[in-house]
Design a protein around this motif. Structure first.
Motif, PDB file in Angstrom:
ATOM      1  N   LEU A 109       0.809  -1.217   0.000  1.00  6.96           N
ATOM      2  CA  LEU A 109       0.000   0.000   0.000  1.00  6.96           C
ATOM      3  C   LEU A 109       0.843   1.268   0.000  1.00  6.96           C
ATOM      4  O   LEU A 109       0.420   2.300  -0.537  1.00  6.96           O
ATOM      5  N   LEU A 110       2.026   1.212   0.567  1.00  3.37           N
ATOM      6  CA  LEU A 110       2.878   2.393   0.573  1.00  3.37           C
ATOM      7  C   LEU A 110       3.288   2.788  -0.843  1.00  3.37           C
ATOM      8  O   LEU A 110       3.601   3.959  -1.100  1.00  3.37           O
ATOM      9  N   ASP A 111       3.256   1.823  -1.753  1.00  2.00           N
ATOM     10  CA  ASP A 111       3.649   2.077  -3.142  1.00  2.00           C
ATOM     11  C   ASP A 111       2.483   2.513  -4.021  1.00  2.00           C
ATOM     12  O   ASP A 111       2.696   2.814  -5.208  1.00  2.00           O
ATOM     13  N   ALA A 112       1.273   2.536  -3.473  1.00  5.53           N
ATOM     14  CA  ALA A 112       0.120   2.948  -4.277  1.00  5.53           C
ATOM     15  C   ALA A 112       0.284   4.409  -4.705  1.00  5.53           C
ATOM     16  O   ALA A 112       0.723   5.246  -3.906  1.00  5.53           O
ATOM     17  N   PRO A 113      -0.060   4.748  -5.948  1.00  4.53           N
ATOM     18  CA  PRO A 113       0.132   6.121  -6.431  1.00  4.53           C
ATOM     19  C   PRO A 113      -0.630   7.167  -5.624  1.00  4.53           C
ATOM     20  O   PRO A 113      -0.209   8.325  -5.585  1.00  4.53           O
ATOM     21  N   THR A 114      -1.725   6.767  -4.997  1.00  6.73           N
ATOM     22  CA  THR A 114      -2.545   7.724  -4.245  1.00  6.73           C
ATOM     23  C   THR A 114      -2.101   7.881  -2.785  1.00  6.73           C
ATOM     24  O   THR A 114      -2.701   8.654  -2.039  1.00  6.73           O
ATOM     25  N   THR A 115      -1.063   7.168  -2.376  1.00  5.85           N
ATOM     26  CA  THR A 115      -0.590   7.246  -0.990  1.00  5.85           C
ATOM     27  C   THR A 115       0.233   8.514  -0.765  1.00  5.85           C
ATOM     28  O   THR A 115       1.143   8.818  -1.546  1.00  5.85           O
ATOM     29  N   THR A 116      -0.083   9.240   0.286  1.00  3.71           N
ATOM     30  CA  THR A 116       0.754  10.363   0.724  1.00  3.71           C
ATOM     31  C   THR A 116       1.924   9.788   1.521  1.00  3.71           C
ATOM     32  O   THR A 116       1.707   9.078   2.505  1.00  3.71           O
ATOM     33  N   VAL A 117       3.146  10.061   1.080  1.00  2.00           N
ATOM     34  CA  VAL A 117       4.316   9.529   1.774  1.00  2.00           C
ATOM     35  C   VAL A 117       5.161  10.674   2.311  1.00  2.00           C
ATOM     36  O   VAL A 117       5.264  11.734   1.697  1.00  2.00           O
ATOM     37  N   LEU A 118       5.747  10.452   3.469  1.00  2.00           N
ATOM     38  CA  LEU A 118       6.634  11.415   4.108  1.00  2.00           C
ATOM     39  C   LEU A 118       8.016  10.791   4.251  1.00  2.00           C
ATOM     40  O   LEU A 118       8.146   9.571   4.410  1.00  2.00           O
ATOM     41  N   GLU A 119       9.025  11.627   4.228  1.00  2.00           N
ATOM     42  CA  GLU A 119      10.386  11.145   4.424  1.00  2.00           C
ATOM     43  C   GLU A 119      10.638  10.911   5.914  1.00  2.00           C
ATOM     44  O   GLU A 119       9.981  11.490   6.775  1.00  2.00           O
ATOM     45  N   PHE A 120      11.613  10.064   6.210  1.00  2.00           N
ATOM     46  CA  PHE A 120      12.044   9.884   7.591  1.00  2.00           C
ATOM     47  C   PHE A 120      12.513  11.214   8.169  1.00  2.00           C
ATOM     48  O   PHE A 120      13.147  12.022   7.482  1.00  2.00           O
ATOM     49  N   ARG A 121      12.210  11.436   9.448  1.00  2.00           N
ATOM     50  CA  ARG A 121      12.866  12.518  10.183  1.00  2.00           C
ATOM     51  C   ARG A 121      14.155  11.954  10.768  1.00  2.00           C
ATOM     52  O   ARG A 121      14.186  10.811  11.204  1.00  2.00           O
ATOM     53  N   THR A 122      15.182  12.750  10.759  1.00  2.00           N
ATOM     54  CA  THR A 122      16.474  12.265  11.254  1.00  2.00           C
ATOM     55  C   THR A 122      16.823  12.937  12.570  1.00  2.00           C
ATOM     56  O   THR A 122      16.324  14.017  12.891  1.00  2.00           O
ATOM     57  N   TRP A 158      -6.598   3.988   0.570  1.00  2.00           N
ATOM     58  CA  TRP A 158      -6.348   2.549   0.526  1.00  2.00           C
ATOM     59  C   TRP A 158      -7.635   1.741   0.412  1.00  2.00           C
ATOM     60  O   TRP A 158      -7.637   0.658  -0.169  1.00  2.00           O
ATOM     61  N   LEU A 159      -8.722   2.243   0.985  1.00  2.00           N
ATOM     62  CA  LEU A 159     -10.000   1.551   0.802  1.00  2.00           C
ATOM     63  C   LEU A 159     -10.310   1.383  -0.679  1.00  2.00           C
ATOM     64  O   LEU A 159     -10.759   0.314  -1.119  1.00  2.00           O
ATOM     65  N   GLU A 160     -10.069   2.423  -1.447  1.00  2.00           N
ATOM     66  CA  GLU A 160     -10.331   2.357  -2.883  1.00  2.00           C
ATOM     67  C   GLU A 160      -9.374   1.397  -3.579  1.00  2.00           C
ATOM     68  O   GLU A 160      -9.776   0.616  -4.450  1.00  2.00           O
ATOM     69  N   VAL A 161      -8.091   1.435  -3.184  1.00  2.00           N
ATOM     70  CA  VAL A 161      -7.109   0.508  -3.754  1.00  2.00           C
ATOM     71  C   VAL A 161      -7.518  -0.936  -3.479  1.00  2.00           C
ATOM     72  O   VAL A 161      -7.490  -1.797  -4.379  1.00  2.00           O
ATOM     73  N   ILE A 162      -7.917  -1.209  -2.252  1.00  2.00           N
ATOM     74  CA  ILE A 162      -8.315  -2.565  -1.856  1.00  2.00           C
ATOM     75  C   ILE A 162      -9.565  -2.993  -2.609  1.00  2.00           C
ATOM     76  O   ILE A 162      -9.644  -4.123  -3.126  1.00  2.00           O
ATOM     77  N   ALA A 176     -20.220  -4.793  -4.502  1.00  2.00           N
ATOM     78  CA  ALA A 176     -20.296  -4.851  -3.034  1.00  2.00           C
ATOM     79  C   ALA A 176     -19.010  -4.326  -2.407  1.00  2.00           C
ATOM     80  O   ALA A 176     -19.050  -3.589  -1.406  1.00  2.00           O
ATOM     81  N   TYR A 177     -17.863  -4.675  -2.981  1.00  2.00           N
ATOM     82  CA  TYR A 177     -16.605  -4.159  -2.454  1.00  2.00           C
ATOM     83  C   TYR A 177     -16.566  -2.629  -2.557  1.00  2.00           C
ATOM     84  O   TYR A 177     -16.136  -1.943  -1.623  1.00  2.00           O
ATOM     85  N   ALA A 178     -17.002  -2.117  -3.700  1.00  2.00           N
ATOM     86  CA  ALA A 178     -16.985  -0.665  -3.902  1.00  2.00           C
ATOM     87  C   ALA A 178     -17.922   0.045  -2.925  1.00  2.00           C
ATOM     88  O   ALA A 178     -17.579   1.104  -2.374  1.00  2.00           O
ATOM     89  N   ALA A 179     -19.099  -0.539  -2.694  1.00  2.00           N
ATOM     90  CA  ALA A 179     -20.053   0.064  -1.758  1.00  2.00           C
ATOM     91  C   ALA A 179     -19.505   0.040  -0.337  1.00  2.00           C
ATOM     92  O   ALA A 179     -19.654   1.017   0.418  1.00  2.00           O
ATOM     93  N   ASN A 180     -18.860  -1.047   0.040  1.00  2.00           N
ATOM     94  CA  ASN A 180     -18.258  -1.125   1.378  1.00  2.00           C
ATOM     95  C   ASN A 180     -17.145  -0.093   1.541  1.00  2.00           C
ATOM     96  O   ASN A 180     -17.014   0.531   2.602  1.00  2.00           O
TER      97      ASN A 180
END
Length: 312
Positions: A109-122, A158-162, A176-180
């Protein structure tokens, strides 16, 4: 055969037929495995009324390094689809999927195009006054922060991806999956609005987290940790890092230091001893919450409630 016996058998036939039909319908739904409880909840929401996914990481354990039990490995090997965060969170799971479920559809899911990703804080502390980070820790934390489920916008995405993936695997139940997924989207939006109101007392609070797992939650709701005792992968911190956090607790007059149920509580006592900082437990994996479709919104709410409770 007596008339009474023939009638009894005839009466059982519809019941047997119904049971067979139900079993057949259930068998047609793909077998799904998930990694952690938040992902399990999102998949369970999409599959609600059709099937139930399995969970391969015990909620009380750290997903960063984990040895599956035989029952968990078996569930993975029987999966038609695997939904997981990705190798950034669970490097061990990539090989496990390849070896145990080579034919399963694997969705990181982290690789999904619609995922907001943040970089590590150091570094041990995140503010401008932060102590200089150690080179080995900086190198260790390059890349994307994997704790993305703590941003409710990612949960909705991710609900939409799933649902899309389940619809491809099981076209007869695609509607049914889409409605859920749509219903789950509305539930997350409702808890997101609730948290926006609830979190107000924690805005501006200086706090320390046990490990840097809350960046997504902080960014979404306008709060910021002053530092983390451990790295984002929850590996053991160096003595210098612990000392840097302790200095920050003293310098800022930190209000709260949050521990987590999966990790060493003694480290929290080390950084709070002799200070006015309070300690409280906060958990990005929701240990103690009931698993299932309602788990994910409850997890987000519980994180906010713990933060606010310590702030007050």
């Amino acid at each position: 055969m007596s008339i009474r016996l023939r009638r009894a058998i005839a009466g059982l036939a519809p019941l047997v037929g119904a049971a067979f039909s139900a079993a057949t319908a259930s068998a047609e739904v793909p077998s799904v495995a998930t990694d952690i409880a938040p992902v399990h909840s999102l998949v369970a929401r999409v599959m609600d009324g059709l099937g139930e996914p399995s969970l391969v990481v015990d909620p009380g354990a750290s997903p960063h390094g984990y040895s599956m039990r035989p029952s968990e490995a078996r569930a993975l090997s029987e999966a038609d689809a695997v939904f997981w965060i990705g190798s950034e969170l669970e490097p061990w799971l990539e090989d496990a999927i390849a070896n145990l479920a080579p034919d399963a559809v694997s969705v990181a899911l982290l690789d999904a195009p619609t995922t907001t990703v943040l970089e590590f804080r150091t570094g041990a502390t995140f503010a401008e006054h932060a102590h200089e980070e150690h080179e080995e820790e900086q190198d260790h934390e390059q890349g994307h922060d994997p704790h993305a489920w703590l941003d409710p916008e990612n949960g909705k995405a991710w609900l939409e991806v799933i649902a899309d993936e389940m619809g491809r695997l099981d076209p007869e139940n695609a509607a049914a999956y889409a409605a859920n997924a749509e219903a789950g989207h509305a539930e997350i939006e409702a808890v997101e609005a609730e948290i926006e109101r609830l979190i107000a007392p924690a805005r501006g609070m200086d706090f320390i987290v046990f490990h840097d797992a809350y960046h997504y939650f902080e960014a979404r709701f306008g709060i910021q940790a002053a530092g983390a005792i451990s790295l984002s992968d929850a590996s053991d911190p160096s003595p210098a890092r612990v000392e840097a956090v302790r200095e920050t607790v003293t310098e800022l007059g930190v209000t709260c230091v949050f521990s987590e149920p999966q990790y060493n509580q003694a480290l929290v006592r080390t950084v709070t001893e002799g200070t006015r900082a309070r300690s409280a437990v906060i958990d990005p994996l929701g240990v103690g919450l009931e698993s299932g479709p309602d788990f994910y919104p409850q997890l987000l709410r519980s994180v906010a409630e713990e933060m606010v409770g310590c702030a007050e």
